[in-house]
Write a protein that holds these residues in place. Sequence first.
Motif, PDB file in Angstrom:
ATOM      1  N   ARG A 152       0.823  -1.208   0.000  1.00 25.05           N
ATOM      2  CA  ARG A 152       0.000   0.000   0.000  1.00 25.05           C
ATOM      3  C   ARG A 152       0.858   1.260   0.000  1.00 25.05           C
ATOM      4  N   LEU A 153       1.976   1.251   0.710  1.00 19.20           N
ATOM      5  CA  LEU A 153       2.863   2.416   0.731  1.00 19.20           C
ATOM      6  C   LEU A 153       3.485   2.662  -0.637  1.00 19.20           C
ATOM      7  N   ALA A 154       3.784   1.578  -1.343  1.00 22.08           N
ATOM      8  CA  ALA A 154       4.330   1.712  -2.699  1.00 22.08           C
ATOM      9  C   ALA A 154       3.296   2.340  -3.628  1.00 22.08           C
ATOM     10  N   GLU A 155       2.029   1.951  -3.447  1.00 17.67           N
ATOM     11  CA  GLU A 155       0.954   2.521  -4.266  1.00 17.67           C
ATOM     12  C   GLU A 155       0.792   4.014  -3.983  1.00 17.67           C
ATOM     13  N   LEU A 156       0.848   4.376  -2.687  1.00 19.40           N
ATOM     14  CA  LEU A 156       0.707   5.785  -2.316  1.00 19.40           C
ATOM     15  C   LEU A 156       1.855   6.630  -2.865  1.00 19.40           C
ATOM     16  N   LYS A 157       3.057   6.078  -2.826  1.00 15.35           N
ATOM     17  CA  LYS A 157       4.218   6.807  -3.345  1.00 15.35           C
ATOM     18  C   LYS A 157       4.051   7.096  -4.833  1.00 15.35           C
ATOM     19  N   LYS A 158       3.500   6.111  -5.529  1.00 15.30           N
ATOM     20  CA  LYS A 158       3.287   6.281  -6.972  1.00 15.30           C
ATOM     21  C   LYS A 158       2.189   7.299  -7.238  1.00 15.30           C
ATOM     22  N   GLN A 170       1.144   9.764  -5.152  1.00 12.75           N
ATOM     23  CA  GLN A 170       1.468  11.103  -4.646  1.00 12.75           C
ATOM     24  C   GLN A 170       2.701  11.710  -5.298  1.00 12.75           C
ATOM     25  N   GLY A 171       3.574  10.830  -5.729  1.00  7.05           N
ATOM     26  CA  GLY A 171       4.825  11.311  -6.297  1.00  7.05           C
ATOM     27  C   GLY A 171       5.905  11.520  -5.260  1.00  7.05           C
ATOM     28  N   PHE A 172       5.628  11.147  -4.024  1.00  8.93           N
ATOM     29  CA  PHE A 172       6.642  11.246  -2.965  1.00  8.93           C
ATOM     30  C   PHE A 172       6.358  10.168  -1.907  1.00  8.93           C
ATOM     31  N   LYS A 173       7.384   9.875  -1.126  1.00 13.04           N
ATOM     32  CA  LYS A 173       7.292   8.823  -0.122  1.00 13.04           C
ATOM     33  C   LYS A 173       6.385   9.243   1.037  1.00 13.04           C
ATOM     34  N   PRO A 174       5.449   8.382   1.457  1.00 12.43           N
ATOM     35  CA  PRO A 174       4.574   8.713   2.587  1.00 12.43           C
ATOM     36  C   PRO A 174       5.381   8.946   3.865  1.00 12.43           C
ATOM     37  N   GLY A 175       4.933   9.904   4.678  1.00  9.86           N
ATOM     38  CA  GLY A 175       5.601  10.189   5.940  1.00  9.86           C
ATOM     39  C   GLY A 175       5.220   9.184   7.019  1.00  9.86           C
ATOM     40  N   LYS A 176       5.804   9.377   8.215  1.00  9.00           N
ATOM     41  CA  LYS A 176       5.571   8.436   9.316  1.00  9.00           C
ATOM     42  C   LYS A 176       4.101   8.381   9.717  1.00  9.00           C
ATOM     43  N   LYS A 177       3.464   9.557   9.798  1.00  6.97           N
ATOM     44  CA  LYS A 177       2.058   9.604  10.208  1.00  6.97           C
ATOM     45  C   LYS A 177       1.178   8.883   9.196  1.00  6.97           C
ATOM     46  N   GLN A 178       1.428   9.111   7.932  1.00  9.49           N
ATOM     47  CA  GLN A 178       0.635   8.466   6.888  1.00  9.49           C
ATOM     48  C   GLN A 178       0.877   6.955   6.882  1.00  9.49           C
ATOM     49  N   ALA A 179       2.128   6.556   7.090  1.00 13.84           N
ATOM     50  CA  ALA A 179       2.457   5.130   7.126  1.00 13.84           C
ATOM     51  C   ALA A 179       1.764   4.441   8.301  1.00 13.84           C
ATOM     52  N   GLN A 180       1.707   5.141   9.448  1.00 12.68           N
ATOM     53  CA  GLN A 180       1.031   4.577  10.619  1.00 12.68           C
ATOM     54  C   GLN A 180      -0.465   4.434  10.370  1.00 12.68           C
ATOM     55  N   ASP A 181      -1.057   5.443   9.722  1.00 16.91           N
ATOM     56  CA  ASP A 181      -2.485   5.370   9.389  1.00 16.91           C
ATOM     57  C   ASP A 181      -2.770   4.210   8.444  1.00 16.91           C
ATOM     58  N   VAL A 182      -1.873   3.996   7.496  1.00 17.25           N
ATOM     59  CA  VAL A 182      -2.022   2.881   6.547  1.00 17.25           C
ATOM     60  C   VAL A 182      -1.986   1.551   7.292  1.00 17.25           C
ATOM     61  N   LYS A 183      -1.033   1.420   8.206  1.00 23.48           N
ATOM     62  CA  LYS A 183      -0.906   0.169   8.964  1.00 23.48           C
ATOM     63  C   LYS A 183      -2.150  -0.105   9.797  1.00 23.48           C
ATOM     64  N   GLU A 184      -2.675   0.926  10.456  1.00 21.19           N
ATOM     65  CA  GLU A 184      -3.870   0.747  11.286  1.00 21.19           C
ATOM     66  C   GLU A 184      -5.074   0.346  10.438  1.00 21.19           C
ATOM     67  N   ALA A 185      -5.204   0.962   9.268  1.00 22.17           N
ATOM     68  CA  ALA A 185      -6.323   0.631   8.377  1.00 22.17           C
ATOM     69  C   ALA A 185      -6.227  -0.815   7.890  1.00 22.17           C
ATOM     70  N   ILE A 186      -5.019  -1.249   7.597  1.00 27.69           N
ATOM     71  CA  ILE A 186      -4.816  -2.628   7.131  1.00 27.69           C
ATOM     72  C   ILE A 186      -5.095  -3.619   8.254  1.00 27.69           C
ATOM     73  N   LEU A 187      -4.674  -3.278   9.474  1.00 25.41           N
ATOM     74  CA  LEU A 187      -4.942  -4.157  10.620  1.00 25.41           C
ATOM     75  C   LEU A 187      -6.440  -4.334  10.839  1.00 25.41           C
ATOM     76  N   ILE A 188      -7.196  -3.242  10.708  1.00 25.72           N
ATOM     77  CA  ILE A 188      -8.654  -3.324  10.869  1.00 25.72           C
ATOM     78  C   ILE A 188      -9.259  -4.226   9.796  1.00 25.72           C
ATOM     79  N   LYS A 189      -8.802  -4.055   8.575  1.00 30.83           N
ATOM     80  CA  LYS A 189      -9.321  -4.858   7.464  1.00 30.83           C
ATOM     81  C   LYS A 189      -8.979  -6.339   7.641  1.00 30.83           C
ATOM     82  N   LEU A 190      -7.717  -6.617   8.009  1.00 25.33           N
ATOM     83  CA  LEU A 190      -7.292  -8.007   8.177  1.00 25.33           C
ATOM     84  C   LEU A 190      -7.951  -8.656   9.395  1.00 25.33           C
TER      85      LEU A 190
END
Length: 347
Positions: A73-79, A81-101
Amino acid sequence: MKNLTIFSNHPSWIPDFSLLDKNLSIPGKLGYSWKVLRDGLPYIRIGENIILTCELQKKLIPAQVVADEVKKRLAELKKEQGFKPGKKQAQDVKEAILIKLHEQAFVTSKLINVWINEKHKTLCVESTSKGLVDDVIKRLVRDIEYHGKPIEVSNSVIGFMRKIILDDHAMAGSILRIGSNLVLQDDENKKQISYKNEDIVTEEIKNHLFQGKTPKRIELEIMRKCVSFEIDENLIISKINIDDVKIERSDYENEDDYFDSLFAMHSAQCMEIITSLLDVLGEVDQFQEAETTEEEMQQSYEDGYLAAAQGKQKSDCPIIRSELVAEWVRGFDTWHEENQATQEEVA
């Protein structure tokens, strides 16, 4: 039973197992609950022994699966947005994935046996994990109002392990003898030395002890019986091996009778392990009331006297030992007797 964490029950505790009905285990019920074992009941009574089974159900989400999904998911966001996701965004992504899984995850089940011996007033949890044992005890307190404490001994377990290695006569009079497994630890660097299936009463090991290394775990055996086990510095028993229990399934009409006979024999052997350890280590009676001192008696008398002077009622007497209650009441009555004339004048 292979592992035992031992607790001493309060003499007044009488378990009401019907209370467990409020928290019975059913498939998919997350958290801790009590498994129905026989005849619709969450316990089995075999003579003086009672067995319960606490079931922990939780959803299993493999860490590698989470890591792979987050990376994807972080690779998709980087593509996007055109830039690497920051720590806060990466943490939000992880939490969303944990909820889904978590919604998709399978429920796993872990069973933890609890053995109660009414004659010896002990309770054992079949686990060496402190966290797991603590959780089970909390459920026992909540569900059947368990009242007990971890077993306490008067002699140091580490000191006992050192002594039986260094002193050839330390085990005299005991049915215990040293086995062939040992773990030593250097307290400075925490490095451990393990001996397995070896003679552990050697000059090499004695020298380690003289140099300050600490025994962390040792194997013991019961003489004249094919019973071995290990204890650690906290007197947690593990790796119980009972070879002399020979019961044929074909000798019993059904599984229940076979289980009852097998458990009765195993529990008797396990209780022999516990009592033999307490014989050499000395069990502390944690529930024995201390003898009442003269100072305590005088203080209770004065407290009762003061309570009367403050206009309190006799029913305000605190919950204390019976002999102290008597002194409190005596002080209370004394004040009223001494001040009866004054009270009558006021009236």
